[in-house]
Design an enzyme around this catalytic site. Sequence first.
Site, PDB file in Angstrom:
ATOM      1  N   LYS A  17       0.832  -1.215   0.000  1.00 19.33           N
ATOM      2  CA  LYS A  17       0.000   0.000   0.000  1.00 19.33           C
ATOM      3  C   LYS A  17       0.862   1.259   0.000  1.00 19.33           C
ATOM      4  CE  LYS A  17      -2.470  -0.976   3.735  1.00 19.33           C
ATOM      5  NZ  LYS A  17      -1.891  -2.271   4.176  1.00 19.33           N
ATOM      6  N   ARG A  37     -10.157   0.011   9.123  1.00 18.78           N
ATOM      7  CA  ARG A  37      -9.601  -1.317   9.407  1.00 18.78           C
ATOM      8  C   ARG A  37     -10.682  -2.268   9.917  1.00 18.78           C
ATOM      9  NH1 ARG A  37      -4.051  -0.239   9.136  1.00 18.78           N
ATOM     10  NH2 ARG A  37      -2.717  -1.749  10.110  1.00 18.78           N
ATOM     11  N   ARG A  89      11.466  -6.512   5.325  1.00 22.03           N
ATOM     12  CA  ARG A  89      11.324  -5.084   5.002  1.00 22.03           C
ATOM     13  C   ARG A  89      12.254  -4.240   5.879  1.00 22.03           C
ATOM     14  NH1 ARG A  89       5.431  -2.349   5.073  1.00 22.03           N
ATOM     15  NH2 ARG A  89       5.380  -2.886   7.275  1.00 22.03           N
ATOM     16  N   ARG A 146      10.950  -2.390  11.430  1.00 19.28           N
ATOM     17  CA  ARG A 146       9.872  -1.878  12.288  1.00 19.28           C
ATOM     18  C   ARG A 146       9.633  -2.838  13.451  1.00 19.28           C
ATOM     19  NH1 ARG A 146       4.772  -0.189   8.572  1.00 19.28           N
ATOM     20  NH2 ARG A 146       3.731  -1.287  10.273  1.00 19.28           N
ATOM     21  N   ARG A 155      -0.792  -9.676  13.062  1.00 12.96           N
ATOM     22  CA  ARG A 155      -1.378  -8.611  12.220  1.00 12.96           C
ATOM     23  C   ARG A 155      -2.169  -9.223  11.070  1.00 12.96           C
ATOM     24  NH1 ARG A 155       3.783  -5.590  10.671  1.00 12.96           N
ATOM     25  NH2 ARG A 155       2.459  -4.112   9.558  1.00 12.96           N
TER      26      ARG A 155
HETATM   27  P1  AMP Z   1       0.181   0.038   9.432  1.00 10.13           P
HETATM   28  O1  AMP Z   1       1.399   0.867   9.233  1.00 10.13           O
HETATM   29  O2  AMP Z   1      -0.993   0.503   8.625  1.00 10.13           O
HETATM   30  O3  AMP Z   1       0.464  -1.444   9.251  1.00 10.13           O
HETATM   31  O4  AMP Z   1      -0.267   0.222  10.966  1.00 10.13           O
HETATM   32  C1  AMP Z   1       0.594  -0.139  12.040  1.00 10.13           C
HETATM   33  C2  AMP Z   1      -0.244  -0.340  13.304  1.00 10.13           C
HETATM   34  O5  AMP Z   1      -0.916   0.882  13.649  1.00 10.13           O
HETATM   35  C3  AMP Z   1      -1.353  -1.382  13.204  1.00 10.13           C
HETATM   36  O6  AMP Z   1      -0.893  -2.715  13.408  1.00 10.13           O
HETATM   37  C4  AMP Z   1      -2.297  -0.917  14.322  1.00 10.13           C
HETATM   38  O7  AMP Z   1      -1.798  -1.262  15.604  1.00 10.13           O
HETATM   39  C5  AMP Z   1      -2.205   0.609  14.193  1.00 10.13           C
HETATM   40  N1  AMP Z   1      -3.243   1.112  13.249  1.00 10.13           N
HETATM   41  C6  AMP Z   1      -3.041   1.717  12.051  1.00 10.13           C
HETATM   42  N2  AMP Z   1      -4.214   2.053  11.464  1.00 10.13           N
HETATM   43  C7  AMP Z   1      -5.184   1.631  12.316  1.00 10.13           C
HETATM   44  C8  AMP Z   1      -6.607   1.659  12.275  1.00 10.13           C
HETATM   45  N3  AMP Z   1      -7.285   2.185  11.232  1.00 10.13           N
HETATM   46  N4  AMP Z   1      -7.289   1.137  13.341  1.00 10.13           N
HETATM   47  C9  AMP Z   1      -6.634   0.617  14.393  1.00 10.13           C
HETATM   48  N5  AMP Z   1      -5.301   0.530  14.491  1.00 10.13           N
HETATM   49  C10 AMP Z   1      -4.558   1.036  13.465  1.00 10.13           C
END
Ligand code: AMP
Length: 221
Positions: free
Chosen positions: A13, A88, A127, A160, A171
């Site tokens: 993404k 999400r 990554r 990360r 996840r």
């Molecule tokens: P990402 O970079 O999008 O993979 O997000 C990293 C982490 O941030 C996720 O595993 C969640 O813990 C939190 N997070 C990001 N976006 C959301 C969302 N829309 N709702 C809840 N938690 C989120």
Amino acid sequence: MNLVLVGPPGAGKGTQAEKLITEFGLTHVATGDMFRAAVSNGTPMGLEAKKYMDAGKLVPDDVVVGMVEERLAQDDVRDGFMLDGFPRNTHQAEALDAFLEKSGRSIDLVLNIAVDPELLVKRLTGRRVCRECGGNYHVLFSPSEAGDKCAGCGGELYLRDDDNEHTVRNRLDVYRNQTEPVIGYYRPLGKLADINGALKPDEVFEQIFKAIGATEESESA
Ligand code: AMP
């Protein structure tokens, strides 16, 4: 145009978002990036969010929805935005529709980027992200020409905290159980485009480009 990028962690993404910014000038709103910024700034919200992030769990809806609503009220998204990592779950999708409607806006297109889970584990655990510019690399698939430094800006590349295998698998479970229903929420509304995310980034973008073109055509018809 108001877009949503949906896809499991590691679907690409972020990479596609960069291409969308260049091609269409859309403003990128990535909730994961917003949380990581809050964590590194040590804000109370960041400290709270980190507990969930490190476990691979979703941050509670009230925190996320409030943060996104505030962000989408700013001037720079008036001509269009691209949401990445939000919604999400279906509750977030409903909340998004409700607060966009208040300002006469709506989502035009949802890009559903699908990738096989085992490929995702390989992509995520390999990554590496630049601490300075956020550039993305992969130890096997796209290593930096500058070794453990960013080829673009010389910044340090890091893994990360949530890209270790245990958290990655959590996840992916969270994605399957909570985020996949979001696809079912948008499909009947005729706003969903299915994108094969296992292909090369340029080939993935080609599919996205076509889906956006088709939406623009149908909206102007
Ligand atoms: P990402 O970079 O999008 O993979 O997000 C990293 C982490 O941030 C996720 O595993 C969640 O813990 C939190 N997070 C990001 N976006 C959301 C969302 N829309 N709702 C809840 N938690 C989120």
